[in-house]
Design an enzyme around this catalytic site. Structure first.
Site, PDB file in Angstrom:
ATOM      1  N   LYS A 199       0.875  -1.170   0.000  1.00 13.55           N
ATOM      2  CA  LYS A 199       0.000   0.000   0.000  1.00 13.55           C
ATOM      3  C   LYS A 199       0.913   1.220   0.000  1.00 13.55           C
ATOM      4  O   LYS A 199       1.596   1.501   0.980  1.00 13.55           O
ATOM      5  CB  LYS A 199      -0.916  -0.024   1.224  1.00 13.55           C
ATOM      6  CG  LYS A 199      -2.020   1.042   1.202  1.00 13.55           C
ATOM      7  CD  LYS A 199      -1.507   2.340   1.766  1.00 13.55           C
ATOM      8  CE  LYS A 199      -2.543   3.441   1.660  1.00 13.55           C
ATOM      9  NZ  LYS A 199      -1.947   4.771   1.961  1.00 13.55           N
ATOM     10  N   GLY A 222      -0.907   2.609  14.170  1.00 13.78           N
ATOM     11  CA  GLY A 222      -0.372   1.304  14.533  1.00 13.78           C
ATOM     12  C   GLY A 222      -1.258   0.579  15.528  1.00 13.78           C
ATOM     13  O   GLY A 222      -1.506  -0.630  15.401  1.00 13.78           O
ATOM     14  N   GLU A 226       6.963   0.023  12.798  1.00 15.00           N
ATOM     15  CA  GLU A 226       7.918   1.094  13.084  1.00 15.00           C
ATOM     16  C   GLU A 226       7.096   2.368  13.198  1.00 15.00           C
ATOM     17  O   GLU A 226       6.632   2.912  12.202  1.00 15.00           O
ATOM     18  CB  GLU A 226       8.962   1.178  11.962  1.00 15.00           C
ATOM     19  CG  GLU A 226      10.121   2.080  12.294  1.00 15.00           C
ATOM     20  CD  GLU A 226      10.035   3.402  11.561  1.00 15.00           C
ATOM     21  OE1 GLU A 226       9.706   4.402  12.239  1.00 15.00           O
ATOM     22  OE2 GLU A 226      10.282   3.443  10.359  1.00 15.00           O
ATOM     23  N   CYS A 282      11.400   9.858  11.208  1.00 19.29           N
ATOM     24  CA  CYS A 282      10.976   9.323  12.499  1.00 19.29           C
ATOM     25  C   CYS A 282      12.113   9.268  13.507  1.00 19.29           C
ATOM     26  O   CYS A 282      11.868   9.113  14.707  1.00 19.29           O
ATOM     27  CB  CYS A 282      10.362   7.940  12.312  1.00 19.29           C
ATOM     28  SG  CYS A 282      11.438   6.814  11.414  1.00 19.29           S
ATOM     29  N   GLU A 296       6.059  14.688  18.912  1.00 17.61           N
ATOM     30  CA  GLU A 296       6.978  14.695  17.777  1.00 17.61           C
ATOM     31  C   GLU A 296       6.617  15.861  16.859  1.00 17.61           C
ATOM     32  O   GLU A 296       5.489  15.960  16.380  1.00 17.61           O
ATOM     33  CB  GLU A 296       6.864  13.370  17.026  1.00 17.61           C
ATOM     34  CG  GLU A 296       7.901  13.155  15.961  1.00 17.61           C
ATOM     35  CD  GLU A 296       7.790  11.769  15.335  1.00 17.61           C
ATOM     36  OE1 GLU A 296       8.805  11.282  14.809  1.00 17.61           O
ATOM     37  OE2 GLU A 296       6.691  11.176  15.368  1.00 17.61           O
TER      38      GLU A 296
END
Length: 533
Positions: free
Chosen positions: A221, A281, A298, A332, A430
């Site tokens: 995807k 996730g 991840e 990341c 973040e």
């Protein structure tokens, strides 16, 4: 995350900022020296740009509905092209193709799979310039960075072409007399690979390489913001002779949640590998639980970057600049919280800001550009919110701190902020943008506690010349990867992954292929009969 919009025009922008404390007044040349070209980059091989189609079962196909979505250049807002708006039903056809290809592909020898991956690697290298152009066009990163990503992406095909023939099992001494215990490694089956926009080549190959080396078949995807790089890789897979159905690439934007759910819930898919946010996730884990899929994830990071008093300050500055501002802070493993011990805080801040002041912001194809746009307007909004939050709570913006509308809607000044505290949004979230917040600290224990206070734990960095401290701190940081006296940790040979809510599983390295195999135990009985005479 949607595509950026915005026009861009020629400007030289000088921001004069009051530099308090011991710092001097500085200017920041946040510039694009000429008008960014609105003309599409010319590919040496135009057939690598696949618009309006996805790659399923060895064929280029459209969505059953005929619908497409538009993809835009994040620097200029210009239309690049359209990709099929796949639905869950469309994705099921790709899953069926992968399932049909699996029985044959799984029986290929390691050497046969290695040769396929090596041919794919060679084609990526041969077409590196065109792939880099596609990355810069749809992602926005400077062309030099994009070329580096292509080399990194290719390295995973090379690495796992070498791992494919080495899926060794074991012979284990049994405790039962006459028994022999053997293990073999077998591919898990059909895999769903969900990849992000920030590395549209490398995040695809880092998953594809080990999956194919293990003998799995896959449905990829692609990111809706940047699908064309992945589709170019699909075209090169076709040319490399990857059997039909072994690799399938689907695109979607509006139906992203539906396609993700299809991969996570479909009983034929045995494994899902996802790179993206912790929130998504968690959702995929929940969706995958009824079928007990193998997962590797991840997820988000909030990397601490620690500079101790005994560090080489110049090396630490260089490391922090490389870690924080790579891809305009959109990785990341970017340094997100920069902790500097008080004894060198002012020196570090001044030297760090001086380095950042040299950046040149603009369209990625323009000469000398070091940093491009953010990916979309939501990214800009988050970055600005973090800056304003820090400012309102007493931090000092010593460089940057503003959007750059004269360059385009999605450009933000590389920014340095001093006087950060743990109650500011950047301490717990973040940023994913070109903003460096510098936090002062006093003791080793204090800073390790601050670093470990995050719910995530992907990467961490620190600079020190004390060997005992290096061992203590590296072992104490609650992260999956630690960079000691370096700001760059990505390496094909190095296992990549996190702990806590940054996910689980490892990509790359000798461990990466283990995520795509099951260990089968074979016990042989009756092996203690005497030799026949």
């Amino acid at each position: 995350m949607g595509p950026l919009r915005g026009a861009q025009r020629s400007v030289i922008f000088h921001s004069r900022l009051a530099f308090r404390s011991s710092f001097q007044r500085m200017t920041l040349p946040l510039v694009a020296s000429r008008l960014a070209s609105s003309v599409a980059p010319k590919l040496k091989d135009p057939s690598l740009l696949k618009t309006g189609v996805c790659y399923v079962d060895g064929e280029w196909v459209k969505a059953a509905s005929g619908k497409t979505f538009n993809v835009y250049d994040p620097a200029t807002g210009a239309l690049i092209g359209a990709s099929p708006e796949f639905t869950g039903k469309d994705t099921e056809k790709a899953i069926s193709a992968a399932a049909a290809a699996f029985p044959s592909f799984r029986t290929k020898t390691g050497r046969e799979k290695a040769k396929l991956l090596r041919r794919w690697y060679d084609l990526v290298v041969e077409n590196a310039d065109d792939l880099a152009k596609l990355i810069t066009w749809e992602n926005g990163k400077p062309f030099a960075d994009a070329k580096g990503e292509v080399n990194y992406a290719a390295s995973f095909f090379e690495w796992f072409s070498e791992e494919a023939p080495r899926l060794y099992g074991d012979s284990i001494p049994a405790t039962v007399p006459g028994n022999r215990v053997l293990t073999i490694k077998q591919p898990v089956g059909v895999c769903g690979l969900i990849t992000p926009w920030n590395f549209p080549a490398a995040m695809v190959t880092r998953k594809l390489g080990p999956a194919l080396a293990a003998g799995c078949t896959v449905v990829v995807k692609t990111p809706g913001e940047a699908p064309f790089t992945a589709l170019a890789l699909a075209e090169l897979a076709h040319r490399a002779g990857i059997p039909k159905g072994v690799v399938n690439f689907v695109t979607t934007l509006e139906h992203t949640p539906e396609v993700g759910e299809t991969l996570a819930t479909h009983p034929t898919v045995r494994k899902v590998s996802f790179t993206g946010s912790t929130v998504v996730g968690r959702l995929l884990m929940k969706q995958a639980s009824p079928t007990l899929k193998i997962l590797s994830m991840e997820l988000g990071g909030n990397a601490p970057f620690i500079v101790f008093d005994d560090a080489n300050v110049d090396a630490a500055v260089a490391g922090a600049v490389a870690s924080k501002f790579r891809s305009s802070g959109q990785t990341c493993v970017c340094a997100n919280r920069i902790y500097v011990q008080k004894g060198i805080y002012d020196e570090f801040a001044a030297k760090f800001a001086e380095q950042v002041k040299r950046f040149k912001v603009g369209h990625g194809f323009d000469e000398g550009i070091t940093h491009g746009p953010l990916i979309h307007n939501r990214a800009i909004s988050k970055v600005e919110a973090h800056v304003r939050d820090a400012e309102q709570k007493g931090a000092k913006i010593i460089l940057g701190g503003q959007k750059l509308p004269d360059l385009g809607a999605n450009f933000f000044q590389p920014t340095v902020i001093t006087g950060m505290t743990k109650d500011m949004a950047m301490a717990g979230e973040e940023t994913f943008g070109p903003v460096a917040g510098l936090f002062p600290f006093t003791t080793e224990k204090e800073v390790v506690d601050l670093a470990n206070s995050a719910e995530v734990g992907l990467a961490g960095y620190f600079f020190s010349q004390d060997l005992e401290r290096i061992t203590r701190v590296a072992e104490a940081l609650e992260v999956g990867m630690v960079g000691v006296n370096t700001g760059i940790i990505s390496d094909t040979a190095s296992p990549f992954g996190g702990v806590k809510q940054s996910g689980f599983g490892r990509e790359g390295s000798k461990y990466g292929i283990d995520e795509y195999v099951n260990i089968k135990t074979i016990t042989l009985g009756g092996m203690n009969k005497p030799l026949q005479s």
